[in-house]
Scaffold this motif. Structure first.
Motif, PDB file in Angstrom:
ATOM      1  N   ALA A 118      13.894   6.688  14.080  1.00  0.00           N
ATOM      2  CA  ALA A 118      14.091   6.112  15.744  1.00  0.00           C
ATOM      3  C   ALA A 118      14.387   4.552  15.618  1.00  0.00           C
ATOM      4  O   ALA A 118      13.752   3.946  14.756  1.00  0.00           O
ATOM      5  CB  ALA A 118      13.004   6.622  16.306  1.00  0.00           C
ATOM      6  N   VAL A 129       7.596   6.633  14.706  1.00  0.00           N
ATOM      7  CA  VAL A 129       8.955   7.120  14.599  1.00  0.00           C
ATOM      8  C   VAL A 129       9.938   6.431  14.271  1.00  0.00           C
ATOM      9  O   VAL A 129      10.989   6.930  13.819  1.00  0.00           O
ATOM     10  CB  VAL A 129       9.203   7.466  16.446  1.00  0.00           C
ATOM     11  CG1 VAL A 129       8.198   8.615  16.926  1.00  0.00           C
ATOM     12  CG2 VAL A 129       9.120   6.098  17.278  1.00  0.00           C
ATOM     13  N   GLU A 165       8.602  18.191  14.567  1.00  0.00           N
ATOM     14  CA  GLU A 165       9.273  18.882  13.429  1.00  0.00           C
ATOM     15  C   GLU A 165       8.742  20.289  13.217  1.00  0.00           C
ATOM     16  O   GLU A 165       7.456  20.492  13.129  1.00  0.00           O
ATOM     17  CB  GLU A 165       9.425  18.226  11.944  1.00  0.00           C
ATOM     18  CG  GLU A 165      10.079  19.058  10.966  1.00  0.00           C
ATOM     19  CD  GLU A 165       9.985  18.368   9.607  1.00  0.00           C
ATOM     20  OE1 GLU A 165      10.224  18.961   8.640  1.00  0.00           O
ATOM     21  OE2 GLU A 165      10.001  17.011   9.611  1.00  0.00           O
ATOM     22  N   GLU A 188      10.842   7.469  10.834  1.00  0.00           N
ATOM     23  CA  GLU A 188      11.460   8.843  11.059  1.00  0.00           C
ATOM     24  C   GLU A 188      12.680   8.563  11.279  1.00  0.00           C
ATOM     25  O   GLU A 188      13.551   9.764  11.381  1.00  0.00           O
ATOM     26  CB  GLU A 188      10.857   9.582  11.787  1.00  0.00           C
ATOM     27  CG  GLU A 188       9.332  10.174  11.277  1.00  0.00           C
ATOM     28  CD  GLU A 188       9.175  10.816   9.921  1.00  0.00           C
ATOM     29  OE1 GLU A 188      10.108  11.478   9.622  1.00  0.00           O
ATOM     30  OE2 GLU A 188       8.051  10.722   9.418  1.00  0.00           O
ATOM     31  N   TYR A 205       7.883  12.010  17.173  1.00  0.00           N
ATOM     32  CA  TYR A 205       8.623  12.937  16.324  1.00  0.00           C
ATOM     33  C   TYR A 205       8.305  14.110  16.058  1.00  0.00           C
ATOM     34  O   TYR A 205       6.976  14.174  15.701  1.00  0.00           O
ATOM     35  CB  TYR A 205       9.027  12.060  15.056  1.00  0.00           C
ATOM     36  CG  TYR A 205       9.629  12.959  13.961  1.00  0.00           C
ATOM     37  CD1 TYR A 205      11.146  13.324  13.800  1.00  0.00           C
ATOM     38  CD2 TYR A 205       9.124  13.417  13.007  1.00  0.00           C
ATOM     39  CE1 TYR A 205      11.858  13.824  12.929  1.00  0.00           C
ATOM     40  CE2 TYR A 205       9.714  14.440  12.014  1.00  0.00           C
ATOM     41  CZ  TYR A 205      10.885  14.332  11.919  1.00  0.00           C
ATOM     42  OH  TYR A 205      11.424  15.313  11.038  1.00  0.00           O
ATOM     43  N   SER A 239      13.947  19.337  13.661  1.00  0.00           N
ATOM     44  CA  SER A 239      13.250  18.154  14.204  1.00  0.00           C
ATOM     45  C   SER A 239      13.797  17.638  15.293  1.00  0.00           C
ATOM     46  O   SER A 239      15.219  17.582  15.465  1.00  0.00           O
ATOM     47  CB  SER A 239      13.136  16.840  13.066  1.00  0.00           C
ATOM     48  OG  SER A 239      14.239  16.642  12.698  1.00  0.00           O
ATOM     49  N   PHE A 249      13.142  13.937  18.357  1.00  0.00           N
ATOM     50  CA  PHE A 249      12.348  12.843  18.926  1.00  0.00           C
ATOM     51  C   PHE A 249      12.367  13.241  20.352  1.00  0.00           C
ATOM     52  O   PHE A 249      12.805  13.745  21.228  1.00  0.00           O
ATOM     53  CB  PHE A 249      12.979  11.594  18.958  1.00  0.00           C
ATOM     54  CG  PHE A 249      13.079  10.987  17.442  1.00  0.00           C
ATOM     55  CD1 PHE A 249      12.066  10.482  16.872  1.00  0.00           C
ATOM     56  CD2 PHE A 249      14.320  11.287  16.585  1.00  0.00           C
ATOM     57  CE1 PHE A 249      12.251   9.772  15.547  1.00  0.00           C
ATOM     58  CE2 PHE A 249      14.416  10.999  15.486  1.00  0.00           C
ATOM     59  CZ  PHE A 249      13.277  10.167  14.851  1.00  0.00           C
ATOM     60  N   GLY A 287      16.838  10.042  18.877  1.00  0.00           N
ATOM     61  CA  GLY A 287      15.783   8.825  18.444  1.00  0.00           C
ATOM     62  C   GLY A 287      16.441   7.430  18.697  1.00  0.00           C
ATOM     63  O   GLY A 287      15.977   6.331  18.118  1.00  0.00           O
TER      64      GLY A 287
END
Length: 771
Positions: A322, A317, A280, A320, A278, A261, A263, A366
C-alpha cells in the motif's frame, strides 16, 4: 539449442588395450547406458588409435553373434583411441563398430531409440494473474532437460515465468540460464508431469504465444500455444451494508476473483477517521472473511483490531504494497501518518472510541492520496460498501436455568440455547444463565481477553468481562447481581463474574454461573435467597468519555468521569430482573389420603410429579419394595425427563409386584436423592385424562340447587336435593379431573408459559444484523 555432449576422456590412452576385442560406449558421462536416444552423441573409447572403424546396424543375431548387418557410416579414432558417433540421422536399432580385432557380438552393441515428446497447456487460455498455469510434458524418458522458448519473449520474461518454481529446475547440474543468449530457459523434462508457469510474476502482454520445448541432448521437440488475457480482477463485499453496534466486533467478507488479496479501507473525511487493512484468501474459498474490533480502531491496540480464523489480515499495509501520498507526491510511512499529518488527511488522533455513524468500506489496490484540501483519493476502487455503526442499546434481562455442569460446558451460544429454560427460580447446584439483550461491549471484552469473535461465541472466562464492569475502570458499564437481604454487619451476597463463563451472540450476551461453586458468589447463599439483577450504561451529566493525550491514545483510557463511550452526557440505559435460589425439591402426583403415592401395576406404569430442577437434567425415578414385600423388587427409569414447565414423567414396569405392595419412591438427580415418598401398588390410577367428566362436574353445581329443595319437607323433592349433593361430589372428583384435562389441552396454565418460552427461544437465535 544448447547441447551437453562428449567433453573428452583424459588419460584414456594410458589405459588403451593394444588389440581390444570389446568396446565401451559413453553417453553424457554414462558408460554403456541401456538406451541411447536419437540425437545423443555416443563415444566409443579405448579402441585402437588412429584406426578406421565402420558403424553398422544390426539386421539379425545368431544367438549373441551378429549374423547380418547394414553399413551406416565410417569413423576414425583419435590418438587416444576414441571416436564420437552422431546419432541424429540414425533410425531406432542396435548398432556396433566393425574394426580390427573387435568382436561382433551383442555385448559390443548399443541400442538407439527415438525420444518422443509432447507438450500442451492444461488450459487453452490463462489470464495475466494466473500463478500456477500448467504446461504438461509427456515422454517415455524419465530424466532429461529441455530448452523452452516463445516468440516475443526474452530470457528475463521466461525466467519470471518458469524460474520461480523449483519443480522446473533442470537436472544433472545444468544451469537454467545456460542458453540465456539464445533467449531460451533450460528446465527439466518429465515422463508425465507439468512445468508450472507464473503469469502473475511475468510482466507480459495479453496475446497468443507459441512455446517451443526442445530436449537438450536429443532431437525431440514439440510446441504448445496458449492465449493470455488481461485478468478480470474483482473484489466485492458480500454485504453492501453491514450494521452493528459501535464497540462490537464486526465480521465482513470480501469475495475475490482473479486475485487472492485486496486492501480494505474504513472511513474517510466525513467521519474523521480512516484506516486500511490488507486481507488475503488463505483457505482457497475465493473470499476473505475477517473481523474488526471497532473498540480498538485508532488506538494503541489498533494492530489487534483485525483478525481472521481462516484467512490472512495484516495491519502493516505498507509492507504489503500500500502507498500513501500527498498532492505533491510526498509519501507517508504508514496509514496513521497519512491520517494524522497536516498535509495528509489532517484528522488528528481520535477523541474516543469510534462513534456511531456510516463508514465507507472501499476495496482497492492500496493506492491512497490526499489532495490540497485534505480530501481522500482512492485509486482503482474495486467495490464500495457501508459499515453502519449504530448506538448501543439495552433491551432487557432474562433469567434462565440450565442443568448442573461447568459454566463453560456448552460449545457455543447455539448449544447453550438448547440447554436453557426461562425461570426466575434457580435450584441450587444447577447453572444460572443471565441473558442480557445489549450490545456495544464485545470489543472491550475481546481486547481485554485477547480473544476473537469466534472465541466470544464459544464462551470466554468471565475475568475479562469482570474488568469491564469494575466500578473503577471508567467505562460506564454497571452490572449488579446482588442479594436483596444480608446478614447483619455483612454485605449482601453478589455474583462474582470472574467465576463465570460469558457467551456473546448478536446483540446479546449470556453470563453462566455454577450455583454449586462456593466461589460463584461473594458471600454465602442458601435456600430462599432472592437476587436483583441490574444492567446499566451510565454517563456523566456534563462530560463525555475522553481518551488520554497519548499518541496513539490508550485504548481503555478515560480522562473524564465514568461514562459509557457511545452516549451523550446525561444519557443512560438499563434493564432489570430478579431470581430466587432454592434447594432442589420435587413432589409426586397421585398421593392418596393416607399419604402414599399410588402406582399402578402395569408394564408401563406412569409416575409423574413436579420439580424445580432444571429441565434437561440427568434424572431418574426409582421404586423399591418395602422390606416385608416378597419377592423384593427395585425398579428404575433412568430416562425420566423434566418438561419446560417443571413436570416430570417416568415409566416403570411394576408387574414384578402385586396390588397393595408398599414401596419407597425416589426422585434422583445425578444419582443423588432429591425427594423420597411412600408408595403403594394399586390396580389402576386415575390418570386425569377424562377431562370431559369435569364438564359433568360443572353440571353438578346445578345439582346443588337441589339443596334448596331441602327447605321443603315434601320428601321426594328433598331427595332431589340429596342428588344435588351428589353433584357437589362430582365437583370434588370428576370436576377436578376436568381441571387436569384443561392442562392437557394446553388452556391457561403451563400452555401459556410454553408459548412464551418458544417466543424467547426464537429471539435468542437471531443472526448478526446484515443488510
Amino acid at each position: 539449442m544448447a547441447t551437453v555432449g562428449f567433453a573428452g576422456f583424459a588419460g584414456s590412452a594410458a589405459a588403451q588395450t593394444t588389440n581390444p576385442t570389446d568396446v565401451d560406449f559413453v553417453v553424457d558421462g554414462q558408460t554403456n547406458p541401456s538406451i541411447v536416444y536419437q540425437g545423443q552423441d555416443v563415444t566409443a573409447i579405448d579402441i585402437q588409435a588412429d584406426t578406421e572403424y565402420v558403424l553398422r546396424s544390426v539386421d539379425e543375431y545368431d544367438g549373441d553373434d551378429v549374423s547380418s548387418s547394414t553399413f551406416e557410416a565410417e569413423y576414425e579414432t583419435d590418438s587416444d583411441g576414441n571416436l564420437t558417433i552422431d546419432t541424429s540421422d540414425l533410425e531406432a536399432n542396435d548398432y556396433f563398430l566393425r574394426g580390427p580385432d573387435l568382436d561382433e557380438t551383442r555385448g559390443n552393441t548399443f541400442e538407439l531409440t527415438v525420444q518422443e515428446l509432447t507438450v500442451d497447456w492444461e488450459e487453452a487460455t490463462y489470464d495475466t494473474g494466473e500463478e500456477e498455469a500448467e504446461l504438461n510434458v509427456e515422454s517415455r524418458r524419465n530424466s532429461y532437460n529441455m530448452n523452452v522458448s516463445a516468440d516475443g519473449l526474452d530470457y528475463d520474461e521466461l525466467e519470471a515465468l518458469f524460474g520461480g518454481n523449483s519443480n522446473n529446475d533442470p537436472v544433472n547440474g545444468i544451469a537454467q540460464d545456460a542458453a540465456e543468449d539464445d533467449d531460451e530457459i533450460i528446465v527439466r523434462g518429465f515422463r508425465d508431469d507439468a512445468l508450472i508457469a507464473d503469469f502473475n510474476n511475468a510482466d507480459i502482454d495479453a496475446g497468443e504465444y507459441e512455446f517451443t520445448a526442445e530436449v537438450t541432448d536429443t532431437d525431440a521437440e514439440d510446441t504448445a500455444s496458449v492465449t493470455i488475457e488481461e485478468e478480470d480482477v474483482s473484489a466485492d463485499f458480500a454485504e453492501s451494508i453491514t450494521t452493528d453496534a459501535a464497540g462490537d466486533v464486526v465480521e465482513m467478507t470480501v469475495e475475490l476473483e482473479d486475485s487472492d488479496s485486496v486492501f480494505v479501507s474504513i472511513g474517510g473525511n466525513n467521519v474523521g477517521f480512516f484506516d486500511v487493512v490488507y486481507v488475503e484468501d488463505d483457505d482457497g474459498d475465493g473470499e476473505a472473511t475477517f473481523q474488526v474490533n471497532t473498540r480498538t480502531l485508532g488506538t494503541d491496540e489498533a494492530a489487534n483490531a483485525y483478525s481472521s480464523a481462516d484467512d490472512i489480515v495484516e495491519t502493516d499495509v505498507a509492507s504489503e504494497g500500500a502507498s500513501f501520498e500527498n498532492e505533491d507526491g510526498d509519501t507517508f510511512t504508514d496509514v496513521r501518518d497519512f491520517r494524522t499529518s497536516s498535509d495528509g488527511l489532517d484528522q488528528g488522533e481520535i477523541a474516543r472510541p469510534i462513534q456511531p455513524g456510516e463508514y465507507d468500506l472501499i476495496a482497492s489496490d492500496g493506492d491512497f492520496s490526499a489532495d490540497d484540501d485534505g480530501d481522500l483519493i482512492v485509486a482503482n476502487e474495486r467495490d464500495l460498501a457501508t459499515l453502519e455503526l449504530v448506538e448501543p442499546t439495552i433491551d432487557g434481562v432474562t433469567i434462565h436455568t440450565a442443568p448442573a455442569g461447568a459454566t463453560g460446558d456448552a460449545d457455543d451460544v447455539e448449544a447453550l440455547l438448547e440447554e436453557v429454560t426461562a425461570s426466575e427460580s434457580i435450584a441450587l447446584d444447577d447453572r444460572m444463565v443471565i441473558q442480557v439483550e445489549a450490545d456495544g461491549i464485545e470489543g472491550f471484552v475481546a481486547q481485554e481477553g485477547g480473544t476473537t469473535l469466534d472465541d466470544l461465541n464459544e464462551g470466554i472466562n468471565g475475568a475479562a468481562f469482570n474488568e469491564l464492569v469494575d466500578d473503577d475502570n471508567g467505562q460506564g458499564v454497571n452490572f449488579e447481581v446482588e442479594a436483596t437481604s444480608a446478614t447483619a454487619n455483612q454485605d449482601p451476597a453478589a455474583l462474582d463474574f470472574s467465576e463465570t463463563t460469558v457467551y456473546f451472540a448478536d446483540g446479546q450476551f449470556f453470563v453462566v454461573a455454577d450455583t454449586s461453586n462456593d466461589d460463584a458468589f461473594d458471600g454465602s447463599v442458601s435456600d430462599g435467597d432472592s437476587f436483583d439483577v441490574a444492567y446499566e450504561y451510565e454517563t456523566d451529566e456534563d462530560e463525555r468519555y475522553s481518551f488520554d493525550d497519548d499518541s496513539p491514545p490508550t485504548w481503555d483510557s478515560n480522562d473524564n468521569a465514568d461514562s459509557f463511550p457511545y452516549f451523550a452526557p446525561g444519557d443512560s440505559a438499563s434493564a432489570e430482573a430478579s431470581f430466587t435460589l432454592e434447594d432442589r425439591e420435587a413432589s409426586f402426583d397421585n398421593e392418596n389420603a393416607d399419604g402414599f403415592v399410588e402406582v399402578a401395576v402395569n408394564e408401563e406404569a406412569s409416575v409423574t410429579g413436579t420439580t424445580n430442577v432444571a429441565p434437561g437434567s440427568d434424572v431418574s425415578v426409582r421404586l423399591r419394595s418395602a422390606s416385608d414385600v416378597s419377592p423384593q423388587f427395585i425398579l428404575t427409569d433412568n430416562d425420566a425427563e423434566i418438561a419446560e414447565d417443571g413436570t416430570f414423567n417416568a415409566t416403570l414396569d411394576t408387574t414384578e409386584g402385586e396390588v397393595d405392595n408398599e414401596a419407597t419412591l425416589r426422585f434422583r438427580v445425578d444419582s443423588t436423592n432429591v425427594e423420597e415418598a411412600d408408595a403403594v401398588l394399586v390396580e389402576s390410577v386415575d390418570d386425569g385424562e377424562d377431562g370431559e367428566d369435569g364438564e359433568d362436574g360443572e353440571d353438578g353445581e346445578d345439582g346443588q340447587d337441589g339443596e334448596d329443595g331441602q327447605d321443603g319437607e315434601d320428601g321426594e323433592d328433598g331427595q332431589d336435593g340429596e342428588n344435588g349433593e351428589d353433584g357437589t361430589d362430582g365437583n370434588e372428583t370428576d370436576g377436578e379431573d376436568g381441571g387436569d384435562g384443561e392442562t392437557d389441552d394446553g388452556t391457561p396454565g403451563f400452555g401459556a408459559i410454553v408459548a412464551l418460552v418458544a417466543l424467547i427461544a426464537a429471539a435468542l437465535l437471531a443472526t448478526r444484523r446484515n443488510e
